[in-house]
Design an enzyme around this catalytic site. Sequence first.
Site, PDB file in Angstrom:
ATOM      1  N   GLU A  13       0.818  -1.208   0.000  1.00 29.33           N
ATOM      2  CA  GLU A  13       0.000   0.000   0.000  1.00 29.33           C
ATOM      3  C   GLU A  13       0.861   1.272   0.000  1.00 29.33           C
ATOM      4  O   GLU A  13       0.399   2.345   0.390  1.00 29.33           O
ATOM      5  CB  GLU A  13      -0.955  -0.023   1.198  1.00 29.33           C
ATOM      6  CG  GLU A  13      -2.036  -1.077   1.016  1.00 29.33           C
ATOM      7  CD  GLU A  13      -2.905  -1.219   2.247  1.00 29.33           C
ATOM      8  OE1 GLU A  13      -4.001  -0.657   2.265  1.00 29.33           O
ATOM      9  OE2 GLU A  13      -2.473  -1.895   3.205  1.00 29.33           O
ATOM     10  N   SER A 149      -6.652  -2.761   1.408  1.00 31.13           N
ATOM     11  CA  SER A 149      -7.019  -2.365   0.043  1.00 31.13           C
ATOM     12  C   SER A 149      -7.574  -3.521  -0.769  1.00 31.13           C
ATOM     13  O   SER A 149      -7.414  -3.562  -1.987  1.00 31.13           O
ATOM     14  CB  SER A 149      -5.811  -1.772  -0.699  1.00 31.13           C
ATOM     15  OG  SER A 149      -5.287  -0.687   0.005  1.00 31.13           O
ATOM     16  N   TYR A 216     -11.949  -1.728  -5.540  1.00 29.13           N
ATOM     17  CA  TYR A 216     -11.131  -0.806  -4.765  1.00 29.13           C
ATOM     18  C   TYR A 216     -10.524   0.297  -5.630  1.00 29.13           C
ATOM     19  O   TYR A 216     -10.111   1.329  -5.137  1.00 29.13           O
ATOM     20  CB  TYR A 216     -10.026  -1.582  -4.037  1.00 29.13           C
ATOM     21  CG  TYR A 216      -9.458  -0.790  -2.908  1.00 29.13           C
ATOM     22  CD1 TYR A 216     -10.107  -0.739  -1.679  1.00 29.13           C
ATOM     23  CD2 TYR A 216      -8.297  -0.038  -3.068  1.00 29.13           C
ATOM     24  CE1 TYR A 216      -9.613   0.020  -0.645  1.00 29.13           C
ATOM     25  CE2 TYR A 216      -7.790   0.713  -2.034  1.00 29.13           C
ATOM     26  CZ  TYR A 216      -8.453   0.738  -0.823  1.00 29.13           C
ATOM     27  OH  TYR A 216      -7.956   1.497   0.190  1.00 29.13           O
ATOM     28  N   ARG A 255     -10.570   2.967  11.643  1.00 31.33           N
ATOM     29  CA  ARG A 255     -11.802   2.782  10.857  1.00 31.33           C
ATOM     30  C   ARG A 255     -12.232   1.333  10.905  1.00 31.33           C
ATOM     31  O   ARG A 255     -11.430   0.430  10.677  1.00 31.33           O
ATOM     32  CB  ARG A 255     -11.565   3.196   9.405  1.00 31.33           C
ATOM     33  CG  ARG A 255     -12.858   3.371   8.610  1.00 31.33           C
ATOM     34  CD  ARG A 255     -12.623   3.560   7.134  1.00 31.33           C
ATOM     35  NE  ARG A 255     -12.403   2.281   6.489  1.00 31.33           N
ATOM     36  CZ  ARG A 255     -11.472   2.061   5.569  1.00 31.33           C
ATOM     37  NH1 ARG A 255     -10.636   2.997   5.188  1.00 31.33           N
ATOM     38  NH2 ARG A 255     -11.341   0.862   5.027  1.00 31.33           N
ATOM     39  N   ASP A 257     -14.521  -1.596   9.343  1.00 31.19           N
ATOM     40  CA  ASP A 257     -15.263  -1.995   8.140  1.00 31.19           C
ATOM     41  C   ASP A 257     -16.258  -3.069   8.536  1.00 31.19           C
ATOM     42  O   ASP A 257     -15.897  -4.030   9.206  1.00 31.19           O
ATOM     43  CB  ASP A 257     -14.310  -2.575   7.084  1.00 31.19           C
ATOM     44  CG  ASP A 257     -13.445  -1.502   6.431  1.00 31.19           C
ATOM     45  OD1 ASP A 257     -13.718  -0.303   6.636  1.00 31.19           O
ATOM     46  OD2 ASP A 257     -12.489  -1.875   5.714  1.00 31.19           O
ATOM     47  N   GLU A 270     -13.372  -6.010   9.819  1.00 31.56           N
ATOM     48  CA  GLU A 270     -11.983  -5.727  10.192  1.00 31.56           C
ATOM     49  C   GLU A 270     -11.856  -4.303  10.695  1.00 31.56           C
ATOM     50  O   GLU A 270     -12.764  -3.490  10.530  1.00 31.56           O
ATOM     51  CB  GLU A 270     -11.062  -5.906   8.986  1.00 31.56           C
ATOM     52  CG  GLU A 270     -11.418  -4.946   7.859  1.00 31.56           C
ATOM     53  CD  GLU A 270     -10.201  -4.396   7.107  1.00 31.56           C
ATOM     54  OE1 GLU A 270      -9.063  -4.699   7.489  1.00 31.56           O
ATOM     55  OE2 GLU A 270     -10.408  -3.625   6.158  1.00 31.56           O
ATOM     56  N   ASN A 272      -9.101  -1.016  10.537  1.00 29.44           N
ATOM     57  CA  ASN A 272      -7.901  -0.430   9.957  1.00 29.44           C
ATOM     58  C   ASN A 272      -7.309   0.525  10.989  1.00 29.44           C
ATOM     59  O   ASN A 272      -7.881   1.577  11.270  1.00 29.44           O
ATOM     60  CB  ASN A 272      -8.263   0.318   8.678  1.00 29.44           C
ATOM     61  CG  ASN A 272      -8.885  -0.624   7.661  1.00 29.44           C
ATOM     62  OD1 ASN A 272      -8.171  -1.372   7.003  1.00 29.44           O
ATOM     63  ND2 ASN A 272     -10.202  -0.630   7.573  1.00 29.44           N
ATOM     64  N   GLY A 276      -6.770   5.037   5.388  1.00 29.86           N
ATOM     65  CA  GLY A 276      -6.312   5.933   4.335  1.00 29.86           C
ATOM     66  C   GLY A 276      -6.728   7.374   4.617  1.00 29.86           C
ATOM     67  O   GLY A 276      -7.803   7.637   5.144  1.00 29.86           O
TER      68      GLY A 276
END
Length: 317
Positions: A13, A149, A216, A255, A257, A270, A272, A276
């Site tokens: 990433e 990602s 994505y 964050r 998800d 999950e 993060n 991003g």
Amino acid sequence: MRAVVLAGGRSLERQVSLRSGARVEDALRSLGHEVVRLDPAADLVRRLKQERPEVAFIALHGPGGEDGTVQELLEILGIPYTGPGIAACVRCMDKVVAKHEIRAAGIPTPDWVAFNATAFRELGAADALEEIEAQLDFPLVVKPASQGSSLGVKFAASPEDVPEALVAAFSYDDRVLLERYVRGRELAVGILESDSLPIVEAVPKQEDFFNFEARYEIGRTTYLCPAELSEPEAQSVQDAARRTYETLGCEGFARVDLMLAEDGEPQVLEVNAIPGLTDTSLFPQAAEAAGLSFEDLVGRIVTLAFERRRESAALPG
Ligand SMILES: Nc1ncnc2c1ncn2[C@@H]1O[C@H](COP(=O)(O)OP(=O)(O)O)[C@@H](O)[C@H]1O
Ligand SMILES: [Mg+2]
């Protein structure tokens, strides 16, 4: 204040991280800070010792930056840093570890089975595929434990799709999970400090529905924020996200998800630890919907890094 922004790194990433980092750097400058950008490599510790920053803004994604590695070095050097601490990063980076914790806390997450490459190569895990498939039902999602990602994330409609999906996932990581596919709406919840930001919904194009990697790519998915949800739906989604954040010990921001399943229950996929922060990323969009400009957001994240530092300094011993 003198800040370093850590961006780039060696994970897959890297490009996203460079974009996150450039945007953070601009924001810190316009907030009046002195900023140096560092791309972590073999000289990272030496450079940090030279620069002696008052804070490190970590804009790295994926293994190496989001998994506690860089956080450990910053703690050794006594440099306050943004985002979750070491333990939370370790838990979030490995989806299997995170799912065990989430389930143990009573938060819904889709059923799964995981195994590592050793089980496959040395212990004949392939012979258990029949049992695994019987336990989980189809369709399944196959994914590497520690990527972001959507890299290596594959949809398996039936047992015939599993071997190829496993090979793809194992090309990214030594640990892979097979997870029950959740039909429903795809949501992301940014948490800042311990408050939930407005919910983001990802609406994929029909033709990309089962191609998670393609979805994505920029422009292939539409994001809505705030997501159109009923009040009780939004409440239960934000509640699940906040509880997940706390269960995994996140600090600063992160964050979550998740899927809002057709039965109305949120299912956490999950977390993060360093989401991003590019101009198309979900976390900044959610902050904006809450009335926080990107600069406000970056300023707040830096303040939280200092507050944590003061709290841990105040602990006895
Ligand atoms: N169990 C699942 N059911 C339905 N969709 C899933 C499931 N797991 C993953 N996906 C899809 O794949 C995307 C990426 O998966 P995720 O677990 O968030 O990994 P990462 O974002 O780290 O690559 C999700 O945003 C979602 O669109
Ligand atoms: Mg995700």
